[in-house]
Motif scaffolding. Sequence first.
Motif, mmCIF file in Angstrom:
data_model
loop_
_atom_site.group_PDB
_atom_site.id
_atom_site.type_symbol
_atom_site.label_atom_id
_atom_site.label_comp_id
_atom_site.label_asym_id
_atom_site.label_seq_id
_atom_site.Cartn_x
_atom_site.Cartn_y
_atom_site.Cartn_z
ATOM 1 N N ILE A 210 0.744 -1.519 0.023
ATOM 2 C CA ILE A 210 0.001 -0.086 -0.207
ATOM 3 C C ILE A 210 0.781 1.332 -0.031
ATOM 4 C CG2 ILE A 210 -1.708 1.410 1.377
ATOM 5 C CD1 ILE A 210 -2.854 -1.316 2.318
ATOM 6 N N LEU A 211 1.847 1.255 0.846
ATOM 7 C CA LEU A 211 2.785 2.354 0.858
ATOM 8 C C LEU A 211 3.441 2.788 -0.381
ATOM 9 C CD1 LEU A 211 4.161 1.980 4.364
ATOM 10 C CD2 LEU A 211 2.421 3.771 3.816
ATOM 11 N N TYR A 212 3.931 1.465 -0.912
ATOM 12 C CA TYR A 212 4.963 1.559 -2.182
ATOM 13 C C TYR A 212 4.218 2.186 -3.245
ATOM 14 C CZ TYR A 212 8.144 0.024 -5.663
ATOM 15 O OH TYR A 212 9.059 0.285 -6.612
ATOM 16 N N SER A 213 2.785 1.723 -3.626
ATOM 17 C CA SER A 213 1.851 2.230 -4.600
ATOM 18 C C SER A 213 1.190 3.484 -4.353
ATOM 19 C CB SER A 213 0.579 1.036 -4.594
ATOM 20 O OG SER A 213 0.910 -0.466 -4.860
ATOM 21 N N ALA A 214 1.166 3.904 -3.113
ATOM 22 C CA ALA A 214 0.505 5.294 -2.837
ATOM 23 C C ALA A 214 1.630 6.297 -3.265
ATOM 24 C CB ALA A 214 0.340 5.423 -1.228
#
Length: 584
Positions: A210-214
């Motif tokens: 989630i953090l990587y994609s955000a």
Amino acid sequence: MRHTMTNFITGLGEAWSLAKPYFGSEERWAAFVLLGAVIGLNLLLVGLNVVLTYWNNDFFNAIQVYDQKTVVDLLYYPLLTIKGARYPMPGFAELVVVYILIAVYAFYLNQMLQIKWRQWLTTHYVENWLSERAYYNISLSQSRSAIIDNPDQRISEDLRDFTANSLSLGMDFITNVVTLFSFVFVLYEISGSVKLFGFTIPGYMVWVAILYSAAGTLFTQLIGRKLVPLAFNQQRLEADFRYSLVRVRENPEAIALYRGEADERATLGERFQAVRDNFWAIMRRTKLLNFFTIGFTQIANIFPLVVILPRYFAKAIGLGGLSQIPMVFGQVQGALSWFVTSYPNLVTWRATVSRLYGFREAVAAARIAAAAGPQVGAPGAMLTLNGLTLTLPDGRCLLDHASLTLRPGEPVLLTGASGAGKSTLFRAIAGIWPFGQGSITPPKGSLLFLPQKPYFPLGSLKRTVTYPGAEQDVTDDTVRAALADVGLERLAPRLGETENWSLILSGGEQQRLAIARAIIAQPDWLFLDEAISALDAAAVEKIQAVLREKLSGTTIVAISHHGGIIPGQRHLALAGRGLAEVDA
């Protein structure tokens, strides 16, 4: 970033307004069945991808323990129960066969829906563009907001791109949403937990994804937001350049006679320079975006391995788990990063939607404008103008409160200085001029208007001569006789040939052919707008004699500088914004 998101949200609303009519049309059931089938098949592919990740886990775990029989069975057996597994596992060969069949038919049905949708949209856009003279009123507009460049491209290319990209992006989005919810639980289950700053984080690989994609989505918006207006402008500039090339193709003789090659070369060079400059701007912005997105994608290939390796070295997972987690992480991260990977296609799609939406709104406004201007009433016994005022699009008045009555059988000659409004008066009588006021009562019977430059439709010579009537309603002998009447008997053997007749025939021959149309049509009223201006004196006399003989029952109203066409004609002059009788 807020402007970019607002732009895309607005685009979704516009796209829905463009798509809604088809999915509410008479074809809606077939459309929904095809759409449901395409969505269903794509979801099956997601399910197979989930199965493949578990197959991958079992396969590499068997390799790790040197279990040759299980490895072979996993490759070829149709259904296999693996020790410790929850469900029987299909063999890879069977999975591949099923996957190929589903993928092929998902694409095939997508294309079927695409062409059906495009056909419906094309039919309705053409109908709306042509009905109530929307195409004509748009060409007359003086408002920059109402000017629609290259409607041909919007109907042919933009509708094609809209249907194709809407289905592609829509299916891709739905697939990614389902992929996300399908794999996120798998990733949560197999990634385990990790302690960070004294806190235990269960399913930590989900939060990493989630953090990587955000972060990727945020930077993609910041870098790529300027591509939307650039893409819109590129489509317009490409169409303008193509239009200039078409103009040269359609007017070779005039350009050659004027020795206008240098000017045309300069015009084409200027328009292509605009294409080139805007494309360079797109290239520079895309280069920045690609630096990020390509790097983002490449790092995503190794990033989950780096994060999960500590658990592998701690022997918390086996080789199968080590190979499964990057696959599952990639699916989750890819679904979450859909905006990042689809950004270039979204930019193109947004520009296409904007062009089609603007075209549709302009056509709707033009159709409303068709009701403006002089009011054309029900046909009467005579042609009557009552308080007729005609203006140009810029407001300049050509005719001010003129009244006139023309009786059937009474030939009329209309003269006046160039630019006085003679042709505009004919347009008003035809009911196509939207600027002005007053009323017009057209005469009963059929009316035919012949402009100075005839129009030549695509098709055979016979179709060209019988236009706007249907060629199958006229015999070949009738067409040959009409051509002979106007001195074009040499064309009689070529009735079935399809050529660009506006290039093959001289200006005078084109006007002769238009007169042949009138002879075939036998209208009750014939309006000639300098329709024989390209003919020499001898040819004019011959055409005048043919009109008197072949159209003896037709009332002829002519704008002409050649003097009388029919003996005893009434002479009117348009001058000083009024109509006046001229003594014979």
